[in-house]
Scaffold this motif. Sequence first.
Motif, PDB file in Angstrom:
ATOM      1  N   ASP A  90       2.967  40.471  32.308  1.00 28.07           N
ATOM      2  CA  ASP A  90       4.672  40.008  31.574  1.00 28.07           C
ATOM      3  C   ASP A  90       5.599  40.484  30.939  1.00 28.07           C
ATOM      4  OD1 ASP A  90       4.868  37.215  32.436  1.00 28.07           O
ATOM      5  OD2 ASP A  90       5.626  37.211  29.973  1.00 28.07           O
ATOM      6  N   ARG A  91       5.198  40.755  30.116  1.00 27.47           N
ATOM      7  CA  ARG A  91       6.256  41.766  28.594  1.00 27.47           C
ATOM      8  C   ARG A  91       5.819  42.416  27.543  1.00 27.47           C
ATOM      9  NH1 ARG A  91       4.760  36.505  27.251  1.00 27.47           N
ATOM     10  NH2 ARG A  91       5.340  35.611  25.813  1.00 27.47           N
ATOM     11  N   ILE A  92       6.824  43.534  27.495  1.00 23.98           N
ATOM     12  CA  ILE A  92       6.441  44.260  26.322  1.00 23.98           C
ATOM     13  C   ILE A  92       7.493  43.517  25.105  1.00 23.98           C
ATOM     14  CG2 ILE A  92       5.912  46.488  27.556  1.00 23.98           C
ATOM     15  CD1 ILE A  92       8.349  47.368  27.269  1.00 23.98           C
ATOM     16  N   GLY A  93       6.651  43.733  24.130  1.00 21.58           N
ATOM     17  CA  GLY A  93       6.906  42.996  23.078  1.00 21.58           C
ATOM     18  C   GLY A  93       7.868  44.184  22.396  1.00 21.58           C
ATOM     19  N   LEU A  94       9.261  44.384  21.412  1.00 20.97           N
ATOM     20  CA  LEU A  94       9.501  45.410  20.402  1.00 20.97           C
ATOM     21  C   LEU A  94      10.128  44.582  19.008  1.00 20.97           C
ATOM     22  CD1 LEU A  94      11.578  47.325  22.952  1.00 20.97           C
ATOM     23  CD2 LEU A  94       9.713  47.613  22.532  1.00 20.97           C
ATOM     24  N   THR A  95       9.945  45.120  18.613  1.00 21.10           N
ATOM     25  CA  THR A  95      10.690  44.364  16.721  1.00 21.10           C
ATOM     26  C   THR A  95      11.856  45.435  16.996  1.00 21.10           C
ATOM     27  OG1 THR A  95       9.874  45.961  15.593  1.00 21.10           O
ATOM     28  CG2 THR A  95       8.611  44.611  15.768  1.00 21.10           C
ATOM     29  N   VAL A  96      13.052  44.549  16.593  1.00 22.67           N
ATOM     30  CA  VAL A  96      14.479  44.444  16.124  1.00 22.67           C
ATOM     31  C   VAL A  96      14.312  43.789  14.620  1.00 22.67           C
ATOM     32  CG1 VAL A  96      14.711  45.302  18.698  1.00 22.67           C
ATOM     33  CG2 VAL A  96      15.355  42.940  16.908  1.00 22.67           C
ATOM     34  N   LYS A  97      15.904  44.007  14.489  1.00 18.82           N
ATOM     35  CA  LYS A  97      15.827  43.959  12.775  1.00 18.82           C
ATOM     36  C   LYS A  97      16.866  42.898  12.780  1.00 18.82           C
ATOM     37  CE  LYS A  97      15.902  47.872  10.227  1.00 18.82           C
ATOM     38  NZ  LYS A  97      16.314  49.378   9.054  1.00 18.82           N
ATOM     39  N   LYS A 142      12.163  40.020  15.339  1.00 21.83           N
ATOM     40  CA  LYS A 142      12.482  40.730  14.291  1.00 21.83           C
ATOM     41  C   LYS A 142      11.497  40.123  13.367  1.00 21.83           C
ATOM     42  CE  LYS A 142      15.744  38.864  10.888  1.00 21.83           C
ATOM     43  NZ  LYS A 142      16.246  37.305  10.168  1.00 21.83           N
ATOM     44  N   ASP A 143      12.094  41.642  12.689  1.00 18.97           N
ATOM     45  CA  ASP A 143      10.557  42.360  11.907  1.00 18.97           C
ATOM     46  C   ASP A 143      11.980  42.972  11.381  1.00 18.97           C
ATOM     47  OD1 ASP A 143       9.197  43.872  10.206  1.00 18.97           O
ATOM     48  OD2 ASP A 143       7.822  44.155  11.702  1.00 18.97           O
ATOM     49  N   GLN A 144      11.816  43.507   9.053  1.00 21.97           N
ATOM     50  CA  GLN A 144      12.771  44.083   8.705  1.00 21.97           C
ATOM     51  C   GLN A 144      12.614  45.446   8.164  1.00 21.97           C
ATOM     52  OE1 GLN A 144      16.084  43.239   8.138  1.00 21.97           O
ATOM     53  NE2 GLN A 144      15.448  41.261   9.662  1.00 21.97           N
ATOM     54  N   GLY A 145      11.322  45.665   8.986  1.00 19.78           N
ATOM     55  CA  GLY A 145      10.339  47.013   8.645  1.00 19.78           C
ATOM     56  C   GLY A 145      11.250  47.899   9.765  1.00 19.78           C
ATOM     57  N   THR A 146      10.274  49.431  10.237  1.00 22.41           N
ATOM     58  CA  THR A 146      11.398  50.390  10.899  1.00 22.41           C
ATOM     59  C   THR A 146      10.325  49.763  12.148  1.00 22.41           C
ATOM     60  OG1 THR A 146       9.939  51.624   9.366  1.00 22.41           O
ATOM     61  CG2 THR A 146      10.418  52.343  12.087  1.00 22.41           C
ATOM     62  N   PRO A 147      11.500  49.329  13.135  1.00 20.04           N
ATOM     63  CA  PRO A 147      11.691  49.216  14.783  1.00 20.04           C
ATOM     64  C   PRO A 147      10.612  50.222  15.472  1.00 20.04           C
ATOM     65  CG  PRO A 147      14.115  49.278  14.395  1.00 20.04           C
ATOM     66  CD  PRO A 147      13.432  50.048  12.974  1.00 20.04           C
ATOM     67  N   ARG A 148       9.753  49.038  16.048  1.00 19.79           N
ATOM     68  CA  ARG A 148       8.285  49.952  16.616  1.00 19.79           C
ATOM     69  C   ARG A 148       8.116  49.264  17.536  1.00 19.79           C
ATOM     70  NH1 ARG A 148       3.428  46.168  14.919  1.00 19.79           N
ATOM     71  NH2 ARG A 148       4.017  44.851  13.610  1.00 19.79           N
ATOM     72  N   PHE A 149       7.198  49.266  18.450  1.00 16.02           N
ATOM     73  CA  PHE A 149       6.805  48.790  19.861  1.00 16.02           C
ATOM     74  C   PHE A 149       5.397  48.110  19.459  1.00 16.02           C
ATOM     75  CE2 PHE A 149       3.681  48.693  23.535  1.00 16.02           C
ATOM     76  CZ  PHE A 149       4.577  48.128  25.065  1.00 16.02           C
ATOM     77  N   HIS A 150       5.323  46.555  20.160  1.00 20.57           N
ATOM     78  CA  HIS A 150       4.637  45.745  18.891  1.00 20.57           C
ATOM     79  C   HIS A 150       3.394  44.928  19.318  1.00 20.57           C
ATOM     80  CE1 HIS A 150       4.417  41.200  17.146  1.00 20.57           C
ATOM     81  NE2 HIS A 150       4.376  42.032  15.659  1.00 20.57           N
ATOM     82  N   HIS A 151       3.879  44.918  21.287  1.00 16.50           N
ATOM     83  CA  HIS A 151       2.777  44.282  21.412  1.00 16.50           C
ATOM     84  C   HIS A 151       2.792  44.659  22.922  1.00 16.50           C
ATOM     85  CE1 HIS A 151       5.428  40.755  21.825  1.00 16.50           C
ATOM     86  NE2 HIS A 151       4.934  40.596  22.739  1.00 16.50           N
ATOM     87  N   THR A 154       0.516  48.082  13.723  1.00 22.36           N
ATOM     88  CA  THR A 154      -0.566  48.134  15.219  1.00 22.36           C
ATOM     89  C   THR A 154       0.271  47.899  16.115  1.00 22.36           C
ATOM     90  OG1 THR A 154      -1.935  46.001  14.200  1.00 22.36           O
ATOM     91  CG2 THR A 154      -2.102  47.609  13.330  1.00 22.36           C
ATOM     92  N   ILE A 155      -0.648  47.725  17.619  1.00 25.21           N
ATOM     93  CA  ILE A 155      -0.266  47.218  18.669  1.00 25.21           C
ATOM     94  C   ILE A 155      -1.329  46.659  18.647  1.00 25.21           C
ATOM     95  CG2 ILE A 155       0.908  48.190  21.310  1.00 25.21           C
ATOM     96  CD1 ILE A 155       1.526  50.698  19.830  1.00 25.21           C
ATOM     97  N   TRP A 156      -0.674  45.318  19.545  1.00 27.98           N
ATOM     98  CA  TRP A 156      -1.471  44.388  19.936  1.00 27.98           C
ATOM     99  C   TRP A 156      -1.820  43.952  21.017  1.00 27.98           C
ATOM    100  CZ3 TRP A 156      -3.976  40.689  17.607  1.00 27.98           C
ATOM    101  CH2 TRP A 156      -4.449  40.657  15.767  1.00 27.98           C
ATOM    102  N   LEU A 157      -2.555  43.337  22.022  1.00 27.56           N
ATOM    103  CA  LEU A 157      -2.787  43.551  23.506  1.00 27.56           C
ATOM    104  C   LEU A 157      -2.375  41.757  23.917  1.00 27.56           C
ATOM    105  CD1 LEU A 157      -2.910  44.633  26.743  1.00 27.56           C
ATOM    106  CD2 LEU A 157      -5.621  44.386  26.090  1.00 27.56           C
ATOM    107  N   PHE A 158      -2.250  41.622  23.930  1.00 28.89           N
ATOM    108  CA  PHE A 158      -2.699  39.929  24.213  1.00 28.89           C
ATOM    109  C   PHE A 158      -2.653  39.116  25.761  1.00 28.89           C
ATOM    110  CE2 PHE A 158       0.952  40.113  20.719  1.00 28.89           C
ATOM    111  CZ  PHE A 158      -0.145  39.487  19.617  1.00 28.89           C
ATOM    112  N   VAL A 159      -3.129  38.041  26.036  1.00 30.43           N
ATOM    113  CA  VAL A 159      -3.220  38.090  27.205  1.00 30.43           C
ATOM    114  C   VAL A 159      -2.414  36.272  27.479  1.00 30.43           C
ATOM    115  CG1 VAL A 159      -4.512  37.618  29.652  1.00 30.43           C
ATOM    116  CG2 VAL A 159      -4.965  39.136  27.749  1.00 30.43           C
ATOM    117  N   GLU A 160      -2.001  36.278  28.489  1.00 31.75           N
ATOM    118  CA  GLU A 160      -2.014  33.822  28.553  1.00 31.75           C
ATOM    119  C   GLU A 160      -2.034  33.930  30.196  1.00 31.75           C
ATOM    120  OE1 GLU A 160       2.614  33.996  27.828  1.00 31.75           O
ATOM    121  OE2 GLU A 160       3.084  35.048  29.753  1.00 31.75           O
TER     122      GLU A 160
END
Length: 258
Positions: free
Chosen positions: A77-84, A128-137, A182-188
Amino acid sequence: ALLISPVYAKDEALNAGYHNVHIGVKSIDEALAWYGAHLPMDVTPGSPYAAYGGTTIALVEMDTGEAALPSQGTGIDRIGLTVKDVDATVASMAADGAKVIVSATDVPGLYRHAIVEDPFGVKIELVKDQGTPRFHHVYLRAPDPAAMLDWYESLVGGKRGKLKGKIEGLSYGQAQNAGPGTIWLFVEQSHGAPLAPTADRAIRNIAFGITDTDADVARFNAKGAEHLSGPANFRDILIVTFFADPNGVSVELMDFMQ
């Protein structure tokens, strides 16, 4: 040498972490320019690879010369990325051709997020995440989410748990020791029509590092997974094998040779 981190593996043959996602685009240069304008990606001009917080995003030009069909309607469905700053990132993307699916909003107990579809058909969740932008899920879709998580856990490992006690999934370290977290794998839950295969869509496949091609190929075959291609030697760097999960998601297995 490429470093392999066997984080969260239940046995030595299962997995060495999450590695990359392949995105199908009409023009690699156009896509890299767009992503580079709106996200803090590490981009190398002339290369089809970018990195987001140490996680590889591989861009593949479509053989048809046309834009890929959107990722929606498939098992990814989608990929998740953190941004500030979710709000500013959404506004910037929307002004440059992205479609806003979910406006910036707070999810109680989790985070502030938004969901967009970029001009190339890739559905992206911004977190939203104030840490280093990263691939989230990665968010998959399936008729039976729990069974789908069981399938991945049995074949590529991961640590079963709930993000902030809210969303059940599998968490992975990275197959290269390059980024934080870490990187998460979710299923909806999916509803309605059968899910389309991902191979020719905007999000083409997900990829995991492995440590033993023979053992993992045997495990996928024993599970009845559709064997798409490989094992194949890629530039004497890694052995690559592709399978499909029960919902048509292409899964790449990467066994590093050095």
